[in-house]
Structure formats: C-alpha cells, structure tokens
Design a protein around this motif. Sequence first.
Motif, PDB file in Angstrom:
ATOM      1  N   VAL A   1       0.844  -1.195   0.000  1.00 32.15           N
ATOM      2  CA  VAL A   1       0.000   0.000   0.000  1.00 32.15           C
ATOM      3  C   VAL A   1       0.880   1.247   0.000  1.00 32.15           C
ATOM      4  CG1 VAL A   1      -1.848   1.260   1.150  1.00 32.15           C
ATOM      5  CG2 VAL A   1      -1.769  -1.239   1.316  1.00 32.15           C
ATOM      6  N   SER A   2       0.628   2.147  -0.947  1.00 29.92           N
ATOM      7  CA  SER A   2       1.339   3.413  -1.040  1.00 29.92           C
ATOM      8  C   SER A   2       0.343   4.558  -0.879  1.00 29.92           C
ATOM      9  CB  SER A   2       2.065   3.525  -2.386  1.00 29.92           C
ATOM     10  OG  SER A   2       2.929   2.433  -2.597  1.00 29.92           O
ATOM     11  N   ALA A   3       0.862   5.776  -0.857  1.00 29.93           N
ATOM     12  CA  ALA A   3       0.002   6.940  -0.679  1.00 29.93           C
ATOM     13  C   ALA A   3       0.439   8.050  -1.618  1.00 29.93           C
ATOM     14  CB  ALA A   3       0.045   7.424   0.766  1.00 29.93           C
ATOM     15  N   VAL A   4      -0.526   8.842  -2.067  1.00 30.05           N
ATOM     16  CA  VAL A   4      -0.248   9.983  -2.927  1.00 30.05           C
ATOM     17  C   VAL A   4      -1.198  11.112  -2.554  1.00 30.05           C
ATOM     18  CG1 VAL A   4      -1.841   9.203  -4.734  1.00 30.05           C
ATOM     19  CG2 VAL A   4       0.069  10.712  -5.335  1.00 30.05           C
ATOM     20  N   THR A   5      -0.728  12.330  -2.693  1.00 32.67           N
ATOM     21  CA  THR A   5      -1.527  13.500  -2.344  1.00 32.67           C
ATOM     22  C   THR A   5      -1.518  14.490  -3.503  1.00 32.67           C
ATOM     23  OG1 THR A   5      -0.926  13.272  -0.018  1.00 32.67           O
ATOM     24  CG2 THR A   5      -1.853  15.370  -0.695  1.00 32.67           C
ATOM     25  N   PHE A   6      -2.692  14.875  -3.958  1.00 32.70           N
ATOM     26  CA  PHE A   6      -2.830  15.944  -4.940  1.00 32.70           C
ATOM     27  C   PHE A   6      -4.277  16.410  -4.943  1.00 32.70           C
ATOM     28  CE2 PHE A   6      -3.329  11.930  -7.229  1.00 32.70           C
ATOM     29  CZ  PHE A   6      -4.509  12.107  -7.947  1.00 32.70           C
ATOM     30  N   ASP A   7      -4.497  17.593  -5.503  1.00 38.88           N
ATOM     31  CA  ASP A   7      -5.836  18.179  -5.582  1.00 38.88           C
ATOM     32  C   ASP A   7      -6.515  17.704  -6.860  1.00 38.88           C
ATOM     33  OD1 ASP A   7      -8.117  19.731  -5.726  1.00 38.88           O
ATOM     34  OD2 ASP A   7      -7.096  21.654  -5.491  1.00 38.88           O
ATOM     35  N   VAL A   8      -7.547  16.881  -6.710  1.00 37.10           N
ATOM     36  CA  VAL A   8      -8.209  16.301  -7.888  1.00 37.10           C
ATOM     37  C   VAL A   8      -8.949  17.340  -8.714  1.00 37.10           C
ATOM     38  CG1 VAL A   8      -8.459  13.984  -6.921  1.00 37.10           C
ATOM     39  CG2 VAL A   8     -10.264  15.696  -6.528  1.00 37.10           C
ATOM     40  N   THR A   9      -9.161  18.535  -8.169  1.00 39.79           N
ATOM     41  CA  THR A   9      -9.889  19.568  -8.913  1.00 39.79           C
ATOM     42  C   THR A   9      -8.956  20.507  -9.677  1.00 39.79           C
ATOM     43  OG1 THR A   9      -9.927  21.217  -7.117  1.00 39.79           O
ATOM     44  CG2 THR A   9     -11.653  19.523  -7.110  1.00 39.79           C
ATOM     45  N   ASP A  10      -7.657  20.286  -9.579  1.00 38.21           N
ATOM     46  CA  ASP A  10      -6.654  21.130 -10.227  1.00 38.21           C
ATOM     47  C   ASP A  10      -6.029  20.333 -11.368  1.00 38.21           C
ATOM     48  OD1 ASP A  10      -4.309  22.488 -10.960  1.00 38.21           O
ATOM     49  OD2 ASP A  10      -3.933  23.202  -8.934  1.00 38.21           O
ATOM     50  N   ALA A  11      -6.436  20.596 -12.617  1.00 38.91           N
ATOM     51  CA  ALA A  11      -5.999  19.793 -13.756  1.00 38.91           C
ATOM     52  C   ALA A  11      -4.478  19.743 -13.903  1.00 38.91           C
ATOM     53  CB  ALA A  11      -6.658  20.293 -15.039  1.00 38.91           C
ATOM     54  N   PRO A  12      -3.765  20.875 -13.832  1.00 37.48           N
ATOM     55  CA  PRO A  12      -2.299  20.796 -13.941  1.00 37.48           C
ATOM     56  C   PRO A  12      -1.669  19.986 -12.813  1.00 37.48           C
ATOM     57  CG  PRO A  12      -3.042  23.033 -14.374  1.00 37.48           C
ATOM     58  CD  PRO A  12      -4.228  22.283 -13.833  1.00 37.48           C
ATOM     59  N   ALA A  13      -2.207  20.128 -11.587  1.00 35.78           N
ATOM     60  CA  ALA A  13      -1.667  19.370 -10.456  1.00 35.78           C
ATOM     61  C   ALA A  13      -1.896  17.877 -10.640  1.00 35.78           C
ATOM     62  CB  ALA A  13      -2.301  19.852  -9.147  1.00 35.78           C
ATOM     63  N   VAL A  14      -3.066  17.519 -11.159  1.00 35.65           N
ATOM     64  CA  VAL A  14      -3.370  16.111 -11.430  1.00 35.65           C
ATOM     65  C   VAL A  14      -2.380  15.551 -12.445  1.00 35.65           C
ATOM     66  CG1 VAL A  14      -5.042  14.552 -12.491  1.00 35.65           C
ATOM     67  CG2 VAL A  14      -5.813  16.260 -10.827  1.00 35.65           C
ATOM     68  N   LYS A  15      -2.176  16.273 -13.521  1.00 39.06           N
ATOM     69  CA  LYS A  15      -1.265  15.810 -14.577  1.00 39.06           C
ATOM     70  C   LYS A  15       0.140  15.595 -14.040  1.00 39.06           C
ATOM     71  CE  LYS A  15       0.392  17.041 -19.198  1.00 39.06           C
ATOM     72  NZ  LYS A  15       0.329  18.048 -20.299  1.00 39.06           N
ATOM     73  N   GLU A  16       0.623  16.552 -13.261  1.00 38.49           N
ATOM     74  CA  GLU A  16       1.974  16.453 -12.707  1.00 38.49           C
ATOM     75  C   GLU A  16       2.094  15.301 -11.719  1.00 38.49           C
ATOM     76  OE1 GLU A  16       5.156  19.189 -10.120  1.00 38.49           O
ATOM     77  OE2 GLU A  16       3.275  20.063 -10.868  1.00 38.49           O
ATOM     78  N   ALA A  17       1.113  15.176 -10.832  1.00 34.35           N
ATOM     79  CA  ALA A  17       1.167  14.131  -9.805  1.00 34.35           C
ATOM     80  C   ALA A  17       1.088  12.741 -10.412  1.00 34.35           C
ATOM     81  CB  ALA A  17       0.036  14.336  -8.803  1.00 34.35           C
ATOM     82  N   LEU A  18       0.245  12.576 -11.421  1.00 34.14           N
ATOM     83  CA  LEU A  18       0.079  11.243 -11.990  1.00 34.14           C
ATOM     84  C   LEU A  18       1.239  10.864 -12.901  1.00 34.14           C
ATOM     85  CD1 LEU A  18      -3.772  11.106 -12.505  1.00 34.14           C
ATOM     86  CD2 LEU A  18      -2.366  10.139 -10.685  1.00 34.14           C
ATOM     87  N   ALA A  19       1.891  11.852 -13.517  1.00 38.46           N
ATOM     88  CA  ALA A  19       3.108  11.550 -14.270  1.00 38.46           C
ATOM     89  C   ALA A  19       4.178  11.020 -13.321  1.00 38.46           C
ATOM     90  CB  ALA A  19       3.599  12.799 -14.996  1.00 38.46           C
ATOM     91  N   ALA A  20       4.298  11.641 -12.143  1.00 40.69           N
ATOM     92  CA  ALA A  20       5.261  11.181 -11.145  1.00 40.69           C
ATOM     93  C   ALA A  20       4.869   9.810 -10.601  1.00 40.69           C
ATOM     94  CB  ALA A  20       5.355  12.196 -10.008  1.00 40.69           C
ATOM     95  N   LEU A  21       3.568   9.597 -10.395  1.00 40.18           N
ATOM     96  CA  LEU A  21       3.088   8.300  -9.900  1.00 40.18           C
ATOM     97  C   LEU A  21       3.436   7.188 -10.879  1.00 40.18           C
ATOM     98  CD1 LEU A  21      -0.351   7.550  -8.296  1.00 40.18           C
ATOM     99  CD2 LEU A  21       0.444   6.164 -10.192  1.00 40.18           C
ATOM    100  N   ILE A  22       3.194   7.432 -12.164  1.00 43.18           N
ATOM    101  CA  ILE A  22       3.479   6.412 -13.175  1.00 43.18           C
ATOM    102  C   ILE A  22       4.973   6.128 -13.252  1.00 43.18           C
ATOM    103  CG2 ILE A  22       3.462   5.987 -15.671  1.00 43.18           C
ATOM    104  CD1 ILE A  22       0.721   7.391 -15.736  1.00 43.18           C
ATOM    105  N   GLU A  23       5.780   7.167 -13.125  1.00 36.49           N
ATOM    106  CA  GLU A  23       7.233   6.974 -13.163  1.00 36.49           C
ATOM    107  C   GLU A  23       7.706   6.145 -11.977  1.00 36.49           C
ATOM    108  OE1 GLU A  23      11.363   9.645 -13.300  1.00 36.49           O
ATOM    109  OE2 GLU A  23       9.399  10.596 -13.589  1.00 36.49           O
TER     110      GLU A  23
END
Length: 254
Positions: free
Chosen positions: A60-82
């Motif tokens: 189990v891992s954890a991630v934090t980002f604002d789901v209502t902020d499109a640029p923040a979502v894009k950045e966070a999920l790119a890092a998550l995938i990496e």
Amino acid sequence: MNPFDISGRLALVTGSSRGLGHALARGLAEQGARVILHGRSPQTVEQAARALRDESGAEVSAVTFDVTDAPAVKEALAALIETHGVPDILVNNAGLQRRAPFTEFDPADWDAVLATNLSSAFYVSRAISPAMSERGAGKIVNIGSVQSMLARQTIAPYSASKGGVAMLTKGMAADLARFNVQVNCISPGYFRTDMNTALWQDDDFNAWVENRTPAQRWGEVEELIGTLLYLCSGASDFVSGQNIFVDGGMTSVV
C-alpha cells in the motif's frame, strides 16, 4: 484461471484516506491488489496507508494531490506512473456534498461540487488512460450514486454531478473500449458512510430510507466490494459503459 483474480494489479483509488473510498481500497487490497491511496492531507493519507498495510499485509502506497486542479493532477500522476508504473485499475471515488434549497444554493458550492465529483473523474482519467490505452489494458470504475438517476430536495448540484458521472462513463467507454480499457460506473444507494452520518442518525430520514428501499435497510460498505471486484477483473472484459446500481432495489421501484 480465476477470472476474478486481481492479484498483483496496481490500483489507484481517489478519495481513499477514509470513508467509502478507503473501504473500496481495502477490498481491493484484501484481494491481492497493490493499492495506492489518495487524499488531500499528507498526514491523513499516510496514516491510512500504514493502517491498511498492517491490516491486509498488502503493498500500500500513498499519494496527495488536488483532484480539482488539472495541472496538479497531470503532474502528480506523471510522477506516480514513473514511480509505480501504470495503474491497472483506477477508481474515481473523490466526492463532495453540499446541501441547500436550489434557490439558495451558493454558486461557489455549485462549483466545488461539480469540480470534485465530476471534473476530477475527467482530469484523473485523462491523465492515466493514455498509458492504459498504449499498454492495451485497463479498468476504470467511476463512483456514481442513486442520484445519477433520482433527485431529492436540497442536493440538485450533487444530482447533476452524479448524472454527469454516469454519462461521462458512457463517453469514456465509447472512446477507450477499442484499446481494451473498460470504463464502468458503480452507483451506491444509501450506505452508512462518514458523509451520511447526519442522515442515518436522523430518525425521520432513517425511517424514510428504510421504507423507500425494498431491502428495508441501509447498505454496508462491504457490500460494494463484490461489484467492484467484478468490474476490476477479467470477468468484465466485455463490459463497458455500464452503470450498476447497488442500492437494495431503490431505483427499481416507485
């Protein structure tokens, strides 16, 4: 082979530090999935991840980002995938409720409800689905509500957002099915969750739910896990664009 087996699959569940989302994430973890919890508070989501690791023995891992902020979502999920790889499973669960008569509903609350319940599913799915499509496999489950079909006083924006989730599911399925990415929706009825605490503790509302629901009771969050497992597993590989109501029969009667 067991068509319901999700062992080793990577699952991201938004809004999963507590409540319904945490129960869904726990259900996937207990079936062998590697789970990434998501929340807005780093401390809360990290604590939830530690507790779930201890309870389930799962990764189990954890991630934090604002789901209502499109640029923040894009950045966070790119890092998550990496870091973790492309999720096999995405559960869009993040949600918000505001209550007021329609004529008194604050436009700022309207914006918040639509952003959290509907736009977030678009932002997160749009950030992950290209990699799923390139791989040629993926499962996306959006969390709707009986309010995807039914309306009730004081929650018109919530009903609008959940109706939008149901139709977004169909639109996503139309675009992504050709890439072997299945997109479906689970619409719970009235469940005993943190968001609904004030409702099920209200004697009059509790009686209304029990009388309105053919099963004559509230749902328990564990009763959503079977449907979720089905939609996240190979058992549903030819199912896409569907909205499954798990509501004790509420939407089947008048």
